[in-house]
Design a protein around this motif. Sequence first.
Motif, PDB file in Angstrom:
ATOM      1  N   VAL A  49      -1.669  -4.434  -3.334  1.00 27.87           N
ATOM      2  CA  VAL A  49      -0.355  -3.972  -3.800  1.00 27.87           C
ATOM      3  C   VAL A  49      -0.215  -2.457  -3.834  1.00 27.87           C
ATOM      4  O   VAL A  49       0.824  -1.918  -3.439  1.00 27.87           O
ATOM      5  N   VAL A  50      -1.236  -1.752  -4.255  1.00 28.11           N
ATOM      6  CA  VAL A  50      -1.125  -0.300  -4.394  1.00 28.11           C
ATOM      7  C   VAL A  50      -0.816   0.374  -3.055  1.00 28.11           C
ATOM      8  O   VAL A  50      -0.185   1.431  -3.027  1.00 28.11           O
ATOM      9  N   THR A  51      -1.190  -0.249  -1.952  1.00 29.15           N
ATOM     10  CA  THR A  51      -0.927   0.351  -0.645  1.00 29.15           C
ATOM     11  C   THR A  51       0.558   0.317  -0.277  1.00 29.15           C
ATOM     12  O   THR A  51       0.969   0.989   0.669  1.00 29.15           O
ATOM     13  N   LEU A  52       1.352  -0.437  -1.021  1.00 26.69           N
ATOM     14  CA  LEU A  52       2.798  -0.464  -0.786  1.00 26.69           C
ATOM     15  C   LEU A  52       3.475   0.792  -1.331  1.00 26.69           C
ATOM     16  O   LEU A  52       4.623   1.074  -0.987  1.00 26.69           O
ATOM     17  N   GLY A  53       2.775   1.503  -2.194  1.00 25.83           N
ATOM     18  CA  GLY A  53       3.219   2.808  -2.678  1.00 25.83           C
ATOM     19  C   GLY A  53       4.543   2.802  -3.416  1.00 25.83           C
ATOM     20  O   GLY A  53       4.930   1.804  -4.040  1.00 25.83           O
ATOM     21  N   PRO A  54       5.264   3.925  -3.332  1.00 24.12           N
ATOM     22  CA  PRO A  54       6.512   4.090  -4.080  1.00 24.12           C
ATOM     23  C   PRO A  54       7.611   3.093  -3.697  1.00 24.12           C
ATOM     24  O   PRO A  54       8.582   2.934  -4.427  1.00 24.12           O
ATOM     25  N   SER A  55       7.444   2.416  -2.579  1.00 26.75           N
ATOM     26  CA  SER A  55       8.433   1.414  -2.160  1.00 26.75           C
ATOM     27  C   SER A  55       8.581   0.295  -3.181  1.00 26.75           C
ATOM     28  O   SER A  55       9.609  -0.379  -3.224  1.00 26.75           O
ATOM     29  N   LEU A  56       7.549   0.098  -4.005  1.00 26.78           N
ATOM     30  CA  LEU A  56       7.596  -0.930  -5.039  1.00 26.78           C
ATOM     31  C   LEU A  56       8.613  -0.616  -6.131  1.00 26.78           C
ATOM     32  O   LEU A  56       9.016  -1.505  -6.872  1.00 26.78           O
ATOM     33  N   GLY A  99      14.580  -3.499  -1.359  1.00 25.41           N
ATOM     34  CA  GLY A  99      15.017  -3.539   0.018  1.00 25.41           C
ATOM     35  C   GLY A  99      14.058  -2.959   1.038  1.00 25.41           C
ATOM     36  O   GLY A  99      14.371  -2.961   2.221  1.00 25.41           O
ATOM     37  N   ASP A 100      12.901  -2.481   0.621  1.00 25.76           N
ATOM     38  CA  ASP A 100      11.945  -1.937   1.577  1.00 25.76           C
ATOM     39  C   ASP A 100      11.381  -3.066   2.446  1.00 25.76           C
ATOM     40  O   ASP A 100      10.956  -4.108   1.932  1.00 25.76           O
ATOM     41  N   ASP A 101      11.362  -2.865   3.752  1.00 24.95           N
ATOM     42  CA  ASP A 101      10.933  -3.914   4.677  1.00 24.95           C
ATOM     43  C   ASP A 101       9.459  -4.288   4.515  1.00 24.95           C
ATOM     44  O   ASP A 101       9.093  -5.459   4.653  1.00 24.95           O
ATOM     45  N   THR A 102       8.610  -3.313   4.230  1.00 27.85           N
ATOM     46  CA  THR A 102       7.187  -3.599   4.055  1.00 27.85           C
ATOM     47  C   THR A 102       6.952  -4.440   2.806  1.00 27.85           C
ATOM     48  O   THR A 102       6.160  -5.396   2.820  1.00 27.85           O
ATOM     49  N   VAL A 103       7.653  -4.108   1.737  1.00 22.66           N
ATOM     50  CA  VAL A 103       7.533  -4.878   0.501  1.00 22.66           C
ATOM     51  C   VAL A 103       8.099  -6.280   0.712  1.00 22.66           C
ATOM     52  O   VAL A 103       7.492  -7.273   0.291  1.00 22.66           O
ATOM     53  N   LYS A 104       9.233  -6.378   1.384  1.00 24.30           N
ATOM     54  CA  LYS A 104       9.821  -7.694   1.677  1.00 24.30           C
ATOM     55  C   LYS A 104       8.850  -8.559   2.472  1.00 24.30           C
ATOM     56  O   LYS A 104       8.696  -9.753   2.195  1.00 24.30           O
ATOM     57  N   ALA A 105       8.186  -7.965   3.456  1.00 29.91           N
ATOM     58  CA  ALA A 105       7.223  -8.716   4.269  1.00 29.91           C
ATOM     59  C   ALA A 105       6.057  -9.205   3.409  1.00 29.91           C
ATOM     60  O   ALA A 105       5.592 -10.337   3.576  1.00 29.91           O
ATOM     61  N   ALA A 106       5.581  -8.369   2.489  1.00 27.22           N
ATOM     62  CA  ALA A 106       4.486  -8.768   1.599  1.00 27.22           C
ATOM     63  C   ALA A 106       4.926  -9.921   0.697  1.00 27.22           C
ATOM     64  O   ALA A 106       4.181 -10.890   0.496  1.00 27.22           O
ATOM     65  N   VAL A 107       6.130  -9.833   0.158  1.00 25.98           N
ATOM     66  CA  VAL A 107       6.677 -10.900  -0.689  1.00 25.98           C
ATOM     67  C   VAL A 107       6.799 -12.194   0.110  1.00 25.98           C
ATOM     68  O   VAL A 107       6.421 -13.270  -0.361  1.00 25.98           O
ATOM     69  N   GLU A 108       7.298 -12.102   1.328  1.00 26.43           N
ATOM     70  CA  GLU A 108       7.451 -13.291   2.173  1.00 26.43           C
ATOM     71  C   GLU A 108       6.096 -13.911   2.508  1.00 26.43           C
ATOM     72  O   GLU A 108       5.966 -15.134   2.559  1.00 26.43           O
ATOM     73  N   PHE A 133       5.217  -5.344  -8.245  1.00 26.69           N
ATOM     74  CA  PHE A 133       5.240  -6.251  -7.099  1.00 26.69           C
ATOM     75  C   PHE A 133       5.850  -7.591  -7.476  1.00 26.69           C
ATOM     76  O   PHE A 133       6.714  -8.115  -6.761  1.00 26.69           O
ATOM     77  N   LEU A 134       5.442  -8.149  -8.596  1.00 23.66           N
ATOM     78  CA  LEU A 134       5.968  -9.449  -9.008  1.00 23.66           C
ATOM     79  C   LEU A 134       7.467  -9.389  -9.282  1.00 23.66           C
ATOM     80  O   LEU A 134       8.176 -10.380  -9.084  1.00 23.66           O
ATOM     81  N   ASP A 135       7.963  -8.233  -9.702  1.00 22.93           N
ATOM     82  CA  ASP A 135       9.400  -8.075  -9.929  1.00 22.93           C
ATOM     83  C   ASP A 135      10.207  -8.192  -8.638  1.00 22.93           C
ATOM     84  O   ASP A 135      11.423  -8.391  -8.684  1.00 22.93           O
ATOM     85  N   GLN A 136       9.565  -8.085  -7.498  1.00 22.47           N
ATOM     86  CA  GLN A 136      10.258  -8.189  -6.210  1.00 22.47           C
ATOM     87  C   GLN A 136      10.585  -9.636  -5.828  1.00 22.47           C
ATOM     88  O   GLN A 136      11.367  -9.878  -4.920  1.00 22.47           O
ATOM     89  N   PHE A 137       9.994 -10.604  -6.560  1.00 23.48           N
ATOM     90  CA  PHE A 137      10.245 -12.014  -6.253  1.00 23.48           C
ATOM     91  C   PHE A 137      11.533 -12.480  -6.918  1.00 23.48           C
ATOM     92  O   PHE A 137      11.861 -12.061  -8.021  1.00 23.48           O
ATOM     93  N   ALA A 138      12.236 -13.376  -6.249  1.00 23.39           N
ATOM     94  CA  ALA A 138      13.511 -13.873  -6.744  1.00 23.39           C
ATOM     95  C   ALA A 138      13.322 -14.850  -7.889  1.00 23.39           C
ATOM     96  O   ALA A 138      12.778 -15.937  -7.700  1.00 23.39           O
TER      97      ALA A 138
END
Length: 165
Positions: free
Chosen positions: A38-45, A49-58, A84-89
């Motif tokens: 998770v930490v490698t996702l950086g400030p996008s967390l 709407g960040d595509d890298t974070v969305k891909a990780a969530v998916e 990171f968990l906050d990114q889930f619906a």
Amino acid sequence: MIVTVVAGNPKPQSRTLEAAHHVAESLTGQAATSEVDVVTLGPSLLGWGDDTVKAAVETVAGSDLVIVASPTYKATYTGVLKCFLDQFAGATGLAGVTVVPLMLGAGPAHALAPEVHLKPVLVELGATCPTQGLYLNEKAYAEPDAYAGWLGQWKDIVLASASAT
């Protein structure tokens, strides 16, 4: 079976990530299909709407079995994992996914942290957590015996759940 490990440690390539991989391999007999450090996702967390974070969530949401791991910070999981968990619906973000909560800590005083703090947020997101969470001493996590009791008690149940969901 699609198996993903998620490590919510503020340090990349951490002992927490290593322990999660060990649990995944011990449960399934093979390496995890994918990893989210998770930490490698950086400030996008911190946004949406960040595509890298969305891909990780998916990736996580599309898995059959996920090992969600965190070091114990202030008796609970880390803020980076929470971001990171906050990114889930809502209550369906992890629906149909079997999840094992795993935490590493300095001593037995926090042994209930996976059960009391991490597991509830995973269940709130729709995850199936069919067993007790796993707590490991951070100094003994690399010893095979550290996992033996938990695996002996819960391996079959975790695999049955992951196959059924």
